[in-house]
Design an enzyme around this catalytic site. Structure first.
Site, mmCIF file in Angstrom:
data_model
loop_
_atom_site.group_PDB
_atom_site.id
_atom_site.type_symbol
_atom_site.label_atom_id
_atom_site.label_comp_id
_atom_site.label_asym_id
_atom_site.label_seq_id
_atom_site.Cartn_x
_atom_site.Cartn_y
_atom_site.Cartn_z
ATOM 1 N N HIS A 97 0.914 -1.312 -0.068
ATOM 2 C CA HIS A 97 0.183 -0.113 -0.006
ATOM 3 C C HIS A 97 1.067 1.121 -0.085
ATOM 4 O O HIS A 97 2.096 1.106 -0.134
ATOM 5 C CB HIS A 97 -0.809 0.019 1.148
ATOM 6 C CG HIS A 97 -0.410 -0.300 2.399
ATOM 7 N ND1 HIS A 97 0.537 0.439 3.175
ATOM 8 C CD2 HIS A 97 -0.140 -1.202 3.470
ATOM 9 C CE1 HIS A 97 1.092 0.233 4.243
ATOM 10 N NE2 HIS A 97 0.554 -1.166 4.296
ATOM 11 N N GLY B 257 1.859 3.159 2.207
ATOM 12 C CA GLY B 257 2.990 3.076 3.340
ATOM 13 C C GLY B 257 4.286 2.582 2.706
ATOM 14 O O GLY B 257 5.344 2.986 3.100
ATOM 15 N N HIS B 258 4.071 1.168 1.990
ATOM 16 C CA HIS B 258 5.039 0.682 1.466
ATOM 17 C C HIS B 258 5.664 1.516 0.387
ATOM 18 O O HIS B 258 6.854 1.637 0.213
ATOM 19 C CB HIS B 258 4.929 -0.700 0.894
ATOM 20 C CG HIS B 258 4.179 -1.816 1.867
ATOM 21 N ND1 HIS B 258 3.033 -2.032 1.944
ATOM 22 C CD2 HIS B 258 4.906 -2.446 2.834
ATOM 23 C CE1 HIS B 258 2.897 -2.774 3.042
ATOM 24 N NE2 HIS B 258 4.040 -3.166 3.504
HETATM 25 P P1 AMP Z 1 4.799 -4.897 6.613
HETATM 26 O O1 AMP Z 1 4.686 -5.603 5.098
HETATM 27 O O2 AMP Z 1 3.485 -4.695 7.185
HETATM 28 O O3 AMP Z 1 5.835 -6.014 7.363
HETATM 29 O O4 AMP Z 1 5.422 -3.599 6.543
HETATM 30 C C1 AMP Z 1 6.795 -3.478 5.567
HETATM 31 C C2 AMP Z 1 7.273 -2.225 5.955
HETATM 32 O O5 AMP Z 1 6.330 -1.140 5.949
HETATM 33 C C3 AMP Z 1 7.845 -2.095 7.706
HETATM 34 O O6 AMP Z 1 8.701 -1.508 7.931
HETATM 35 C C4 AMP Z 1 6.394 -1.290 8.215
HETATM 36 O O7 AMP Z 1 6.653 -0.613 9.351
HETATM 37 C C5 AMP Z 1 6.031 -0.457 7.135
HETATM 38 N N1 AMP Z 1 4.883 0.282 7.192
HETATM 39 C C6 AMP Z 1 3.592 -0.396 6.997
HETATM 40 N N2 AMP Z 1 2.443 0.305 7.247
HETATM 41 C C7 AMP Z 1 3.217 1.744 7.109
HETATM 42 C C8 AMP Z 1 2.441 3.153 7.043
HETATM 43 N N3 AMP Z 1 1.157 3.289 7.120
HETATM 44 N N4 AMP Z 1 3.584 3.844 7.023
HETATM 45 C C9 AMP Z 1 4.788 3.643 6.767
HETATM 46 N N5 AMP Z 1 5.358 2.708 6.837
HETATM 47 C C10 AMP Z 1 4.579 1.455 7.027
#
Ligand code: AMP
Length: 259
Positions: free
Chosen positions: A32, A34-35
């Site tokens: 999304h 964030g990524h």
């Molecule tokens: P995940 O795929 O959930 O393990 O997340 C991968 C990376 O994306 C991790 O470093 C998370 O902290 C970061 N991440 C997930 N959601 C967000 C967000 N809303 N804003 C910023 N970084 C994010």
């Protein structure tokens, strides 16, 4: 963009690229915005961007949670390509944890508070897979989201304690227009649950632990914790359950560190 599935293949792909800097963005997919923010920062700051895509079984508490975790690999590859990723590393479970695997890293104190109380062994799984990814990719910089503030604290401790030669870069939390922090798990929320979940950013926005707890409890939400967490920067952090979905969020109480 090159997609690699084995440790051997990602190493071969990266070999000729080691003349420049390599940035690694570890993800569990279901990408999304964030990524995208992490990938954009990595793209700006490195010659080569590597994204790992691995839903790491050892950081899930139950097999059911692992099975339910949203996955959409084809779409993830499209997003990664658009974001300018050079190499994707998307290994199988067996590639990362072959028969006989038995080594893990424990971040004793930071890994056992807050999330660690409710998700036993979670940070052992996170730290172990991240150390493996750092060793496999050997990046100059690694990118993590402030959304998972305790994860950032754990990784910082891992890097410092084990003298890893990698620079930690932290990217601010990306939120939807309504304030909800973006999370791969948000797709699991029904419209009614999503409305309820909005209480979380509102509660944290008070920047006051007691007021936040009252707002969440008054909304009838199951609260795992709301605490001021002693990270860098300190944050007001919370975890709640909305239906079957567990959500975490935090707001920094001082200016954010970038490492
Ligand atoms: P995940 O795929 O959930 O393990 O997340 C991968 C990376 O994306 C991790 O470093 C998370 O902290 C970061 N991440 C997930 N959601 C967000 C967000 N809303 N804003 C910023 N970084 C994010």
């Amino acid at each position: 963009m090159k997609v690699t599935r084995t440790i051997e293949d990602v190493r071969v792909a990266l070999d000729p690229l080691r003349v420049g800097t390599i940035g690694l963005v570890p993800t569990m997919g279901s990408l999304h915005d964030g990524h995208r923010a992490l990938l954009a920062r990595a793209r700006e700051e490195n010659d080569t961007v590597v994204m790992s895509l691995f839903v790491n079984p050892s950081q899930f508490g139950s097999e059911n949670d692992l099975i339910e975790y949203p996955r959409n690999e084809r779409r993830d590859f499209e997003i990664a390509a658009e974001a300018g990723v050079d190499v994707v590393f998307a290994p199988s479970r067996g590639e990362m944890y072959p028969p006989g695997f038995q080594t893990s890293v424990e971040i004793e104190e930071l890994g056992s508070i807050l999330e660690g109380v409710h998700r036993h062994d979670h940070f052992r799984g996170v730290a172990t897979v991240c150390l493996k990814l750092f060793t496999i990719v050997r990046p100059h910089k690694v990118y993590f989201g402030q959304k998972d503030a305790q994860q950032v604290a754990v990784i910082r401790c891992l890097i410092d304690d084990l003298n890893l030669e990698v620079e930690l870069r932290v990217v601010s939390t990306v939120r939807d227009g309504d304030g909800l922090a973006l999370s791969s798990r948000n797709v699991l929320l029904s419209p009614v649950e999503r409305q309820l979940a909005l209480t979380l950013p509102r509660a944290l926005g008070t920047r006051d632990r007691d007021q936040a707890l009252r707002l969440l409890e008054d909304a009838g939400i199951t609260v795992d914790y709301v605490e001021i967490a002693p990270f860098d920067p300190p944050v007001l952090a919370a975890a709640i359950r909305v239906g079957p979905t567990r959500l975490i969020d935090n707001v920094p109480l001082k200016p954010e560190a970038t490492r």
